[in-house]
Structures are given as C-alpha cells and as structure tokens.
Design a protein around this motif. Structure first.
Motif, PDB file in Angstrom:
ATOM      1  N   LEU A 335      44.493  17.820  -1.349  1.00 17.10           N
ATOM      2  CA  LEU A 335      45.315  17.702  -2.557  1.00 17.10           C
ATOM      3  C   LEU A 335      44.759  18.538  -3.709  1.00 17.10           C
ATOM      4  O   LEU A 335      45.518  19.218  -4.420  1.00 17.10           O
ATOM      5  N   LEU A 336      43.458  18.510  -3.936  1.00 20.32           N
ATOM      6  CA  LEU A 336      42.840  19.221  -5.053  1.00 20.32           C
ATOM      7  C   LEU A 336      42.198  20.539  -4.637  1.00 20.32           C
ATOM      8  O   LEU A 336      41.991  21.418  -5.475  1.00 20.32           O
ATOM      9  N   LEU A 337      41.875  20.674  -3.359  1.00 21.83           N
ATOM     10  CA  LEU A 337      41.158  21.863  -2.896  1.00 21.83           C
ATOM     11  C   LEU A 337      41.976  23.138  -3.043  1.00 21.83           C
ATOM     12  O   LEU A 337      41.504  24.133  -3.607  1.00 21.83           O
ATOM     13  N   GLU A 342      42.811  28.396  -5.573  1.00 16.83           N
ATOM     14  CA  GLU A 342      43.777  29.358  -6.112  1.00 16.83           C
ATOM     15  C   GLU A 342      43.419  29.746  -7.548  1.00 16.83           C
ATOM     16  O   GLU A 342      43.464  30.918  -7.925  1.00 16.83           O
ATOM     17  N   LEU A 343      43.028  28.746  -8.337  1.00 17.62           N
ATOM     18  CA  LEU A 343      42.665  28.992  -9.724  1.00 17.62           C
ATOM     19  C   LEU A 343      41.403  29.839  -9.819  1.00 17.62           C
ATOM     20  O   LEU A 343      41.291  30.745 -10.655  1.00 17.62           O
ATOM     21  N   LEU A 344      40.419  29.568  -8.956  1.00 19.68           N
ATOM     22  CA  LEU A 344      39.190  30.349  -8.966  1.00 19.68           C
ATOM     23  C   LEU A 344      39.471  31.812  -8.636  1.00 19.68           C
ATOM     24  O   LEU A 344      38.928  32.715  -9.280  1.00 19.68           O
ATOM     25  N   LYS A 345      40.318  32.045  -7.626  1.00 16.39           N
ATOM     26  CA  LYS A 345      40.657  33.419  -7.259  1.00 16.39           C
ATOM     27  C   LYS A 345      41.403  34.117  -8.396  1.00 16.39           C
ATOM     28  O   LYS A 345      41.196  35.310  -8.657  1.00 16.39           O
ATOM     29  N   LEU A 346      42.244  33.368  -9.080  1.00 12.72           N
ATOM     30  CA  LEU A 346      42.987  33.921 -10.212  1.00 12.72           C
ATOM     31  C   LEU A 346      42.013  34.405 -11.296  1.00 12.72           C
ATOM     32  O   LEU A 346      42.182  35.493 -11.864  1.00 12.72           O
ATOM     33  N   MET A 347      40.988  33.614 -11.560  1.00 14.51           N
ATOM     34  CA  MET A 347      39.981  33.991 -12.563  1.00 14.51           C
ATOM     35  C   MET A 347      39.192  35.218 -12.129  1.00 14.51           C
ATOM     36  O   MET A 347      38.918  36.118 -12.937  1.00 14.51           O
ATOM     37  N   SER A 355      33.723  33.217 -18.352  1.00 15.74           N
ATOM     38  CA  SER A 355      34.344  32.165 -19.148  1.00 15.74           C
ATOM     39  C   SER A 355      33.815  30.787 -18.768  1.00 15.74           C
ATOM     40  O   SER A 355      33.373  30.551 -17.637  1.00 15.74           O
ATOM     41  N   LYS A 356      33.890  29.871 -19.718  1.00 18.64           N
ATOM     42  CA  LYS A 356      33.489  28.489 -19.467  1.00 18.64           C
ATOM     43  C   LYS A 356      34.415  27.835 -18.437  1.00 18.64           C
ATOM     44  O   LYS A 356      33.990  26.991 -17.650  1.00 18.64           O
ATOM     45  N   ALA A 357      35.681  28.253 -18.446  1.00 17.93           N
ATOM     46  CA  ALA A 357      36.644  27.699 -17.488  1.00 17.93           C
ATOM     47  C   ALA A 357      36.236  28.021 -16.050  1.00 17.93           C
ATOM     48  O   ALA A 357      36.427  27.202 -15.138  1.00 17.93           O
TER      49      ALA A 357
END
Length: 434
Positions: A335-337, A342-347, A355-357
């Motif tokens: 569910l969260l993985l 996807e978000l990490l690859k986007l960054m 970035s801190k994010a």
C-alpha cells in the motif's frame, strides 16, 4: 640575506588594531559630509581598541575579531564583524568551540575540484575526478563573516529621501566591511576582491557588493543572522537541481559541501541560492539580484517542473501512517511502498537529492521495508539500502551517527512491534492443514 623574522600573534593583532583605528579616523572626516546625504551620523559604528587577550567591552560597540583562536590556524582564519560583545561571547563560549575543520579521513591527496571558467557564468567549480554520493568536496573557512541585516541605528534627518536612506546604509556598511578587509592577510584580501560583484549599480560599495553577491548564511548570534564569504565555496554557481548539500559547522567555523549524487569528472559542481522547491517565478525573482538566469532543466520546462516540485514540497511526516499500516493485516503489503518508491524516483529525476523532502522519503522507505522484512515479504538487504543512505545524509548535517541511529531505532521498533502483531494475527487467521 637576513632571515625572515616571524611576528608573534600579539604583534599581528596589534598591527590589525592600529589599522582599524587609522581607518576610524579617516571615516570621521568622511562623516563630516553625512548631513548632505540626509543623515546626521553613522550611528552604531563605534569601535574600541581592545588589548590582545582581553574581552571586548560590555556594550553595543561593533566587535572586530579574528577567529578561531588557537585551533587549526593553517586552515585559515576568519575576520568577523559582530554586532556587539554579547555576540562574541556567544560565539567563543559555544560548547566545543573551537574545533579543527572536519575532513575525510581516507580522502586522496589531490583536491577533488578545480576552479575554472564556466561558459556564460564566469568562474565556477568542476569535479577534478569522479565524485560519489556522500563524498566531501570542500571543507573551508570563510574569509569574512558579517551581519546580514542592515544598520538600524542611523539618525535620519526629516528631509531624507528613500534613495538617500538606501545610499547611507550602503555607505556605512562599506565602512564596516572595509575595516574587516584591511585586517586580512594580503592574499586573503586579494582573493576576496576577485570575487564576482553583481551589485555594482545599486549604490553598494565594492566590498559590500561582493558580500551581498557571495555570502552564504552561516549562523545566528543574539538573534542576528550572519553571512560568510568564501574563497572557493563562493565560486560555486547556482542550480535549482544542485548536486551538493552544504552545512556550516559552527565549532570549526567552516562550510562543508558533500556530493548528493554521482558527479562525473569535469561536471560542474552546483549549490542552491534560493529554495529549489519554490515555483519557477519565485526562483527567478530571488535570483535576479545576482544577475542569474538559471538554465537548469527545471527552469527550461517550468510548466512540468512546477507541478512536480509542488507535489514534493507537500511531503509530510508519514510515520504515524506507516505504524498504522504496519499493524493492520487488512491493508495490502504494498500500500505505501509503491507510492514512496515512485516519489523517490521523481525526486531523483528532478535532481532534488539535497532537499529535506528527499531525506524524509528515504526514511519512510527504510521503515516500510523494515516492516515488510518482519512480515516476510522482503529481504533485509532492501531495508539496508535506505537505512545507509539516510544515515549518510544525517552526517552531512554533522549529526553524529549515534544520534541518527537512536532516532532510527526508536521509530523502527515502533513500526516493528506493529508489524509483529500483524504477522501474529495473519498466522492465527490462516487455515490449519489436516
């Protein structure tokens, strides 16, 4: 040929004090014409001769001091202009101060960077060899540290215009900076004056203009923010997708810059001068005083990049949600993985590893994989990848490895207990074989 006689520290500092007093006398003559510029005097610009080895007077006089005293002098000394004696007291009494400059224990002898001409950017910094994630690129003390706020105690005449006020502030600031500059060693003074000045046409004097162009924020003393100008670090050009992370170490009065991703030999080393997660229009406005028109991929396609960066700027602490998911067997394992990966690859595609994010999502992935390891879905090696990278980023901020591990273990235990309960519930609900 006569042997060169080395001056003692006391002789050096006495000469610096005499230079400062001589400049004060020159400025008094200049101040006699201040009335024609719309103000009565350079209020707040008070300097007192302080004998070497004695504390500064307990008043609001500006304090000129060469720091740090008695520690790692071969790494360079910093000319500091402090708002008052209380600021100096806070600086020198900081626990652990002064300390040697942090360096890589196993770094090669050759310097990892070169200062070269960058097309359309002037001098900049490039990698002298391939640099890897987490590698220390530069550890450097500033040439000068000065307050970032403008003088607030000038006594204005009723007839003073806004333009006169601005010119007066720059004029008084130039005097303050000139005293610090004249206290420098000749080679440091030359290095300072060779830095780029993007404020030649707004009333700034040359010394203040260079400071306004090149200073990085370093620390706060007594509520006042201070900036530092560096010989090499101030040569690093801006990018909205920087490949370095910087941190100022107050104990050693030095700036460290680390590679946040792989940097190829000859590739330009970059830092950020404004918030990389801000929209393109806001970044462009913030960079205008520096004369910078950024040509990074994000600025060349702002319609696409602004949406991505807004999404990244909205990343919040998800630890409570991870704990809740880890303990609920009704929720899917992935569910969260998926969304986190996807978000990490986007960054990473957007070049926002500084970035801190990015740190936050790495930490979330470590916790998610630690839960999945307990559940039995993934191997320990997956979790270790994100654990190692997150801890490395904490060391960039000079957070001790022990402190980082304590935080990591505390949250991992919370998630682990939830995941263990999930596994027990799942096993209990599984049908038994006859």
């Amino acid at each position: 040929m006569a042997a060169k006689v080395e001056k003692t520290n006391e002789e050096i500092f006495r000469q610096m004090e005499e230079t400062s007093i001589k400049l004060m006398e020159e400025f008094k003559i200049q101040d006699s014409t201040s009335k024609s510029r719309g103000y009565i005097c350079g209020g707040g610009f008070t300097y007192k001769l302080v004998p070497v080895g004695q504390p500064a007077p307990d008043d609001d006089s500006l304090v000129y001091t060469t720091q740090p005293q008695g520690c790692d002098p071969e790494a360079g000394m910093v000319e500091c202009v402090l708002q008052n004696s209380a600021a100096k007291k806070e600086l020198v009494e900081y626990p652990g101060y002064p300390a040697p400059i942090p360096r890589e224990a196993d770094s090669p002898a050759s310097c990892p960077y070169r200062i070269v001409e960058i097309p359309s950017k002037g001098l900049g910094m490039v990698a002298a060899r391939d640099l890897h994630f987490g590698e220390l690129i530069i550890s450097e003390r500033p040439l000068m540290i000065t307050p970032q706020r403008t003088i607030h105690s000038i006594k204005w005449m009723d007839s003073a215009t806004p333009r006169q006020k601005q010119e007066a502030v720059y004029f008084e600031s130039e005097k303050i900076h000139k005293v610090a500059l004249e206290r420098m060693e000749p080679e440091d003074k030359e290095a300072y004056m060779q830095l780029y000045n993007s404020h030649k046409h707004d009333g700034s004097g040359p010394i203040v203009g260079i400071s306004r162009t090149n200073a990085y924020g370093v620390f706060a003393l007594q509520g006042d923010e201070y900036g530092g100008v560096f010989k090499d670090a101030s040569r690093i050009n801006h990018s909205c997708s920087p490949n370095t992370f910087r941190h100022f170490d107050r104990l050693s009065l030095s700036m460290q810059m680390y590679a946040v991703r792989e940097i190829k030999e000859g590739e330009e080393i970059t830092a950020h001068y404004c918030d990389p997660l801000s929209p393109y229009a806001a970044r462009r406005k913030a960079l205008k005083p520096y004369g910078i028109r950024c040509d990074c991929p994000a600025c060349l396609n702002p319609a696409k990049s602004d949406k991505i960066r807004y999404r990244i700027s909205c990343v919040k602490d998800a630890i409570p949600a991870i704990v809740k998911w880890a303990g609920n067997p009704k929720l899917p394992d992935d569910l969260l993985l998926g969304p986190s990966l996807e978000l990490l690859k986007l960054m990473e595609d957007e070049g926002l590893q500084a970035s801190k994010a990015y740190e936050r999502v790495l930490y979330h992935l470590f916790l998610i994989y630690s839960a999945l390891t307990i559940i039995g879905t993934y191997e320990l090696s997956e979790m270790n990848i994100y654990q190692h990278k997150w801890i490395q980023l904490q060391t960039f901020r000079l957070c001790t490895r022990e402190d980082a591990c304590v935080q990591l273990l505390t949250d991992a235990m919370q998630v682990g207990f939830a995941a263990q309960r999930r596994s027990e519930v799942t096993m209990k609900d599984e049908p038994k074989c006859d």
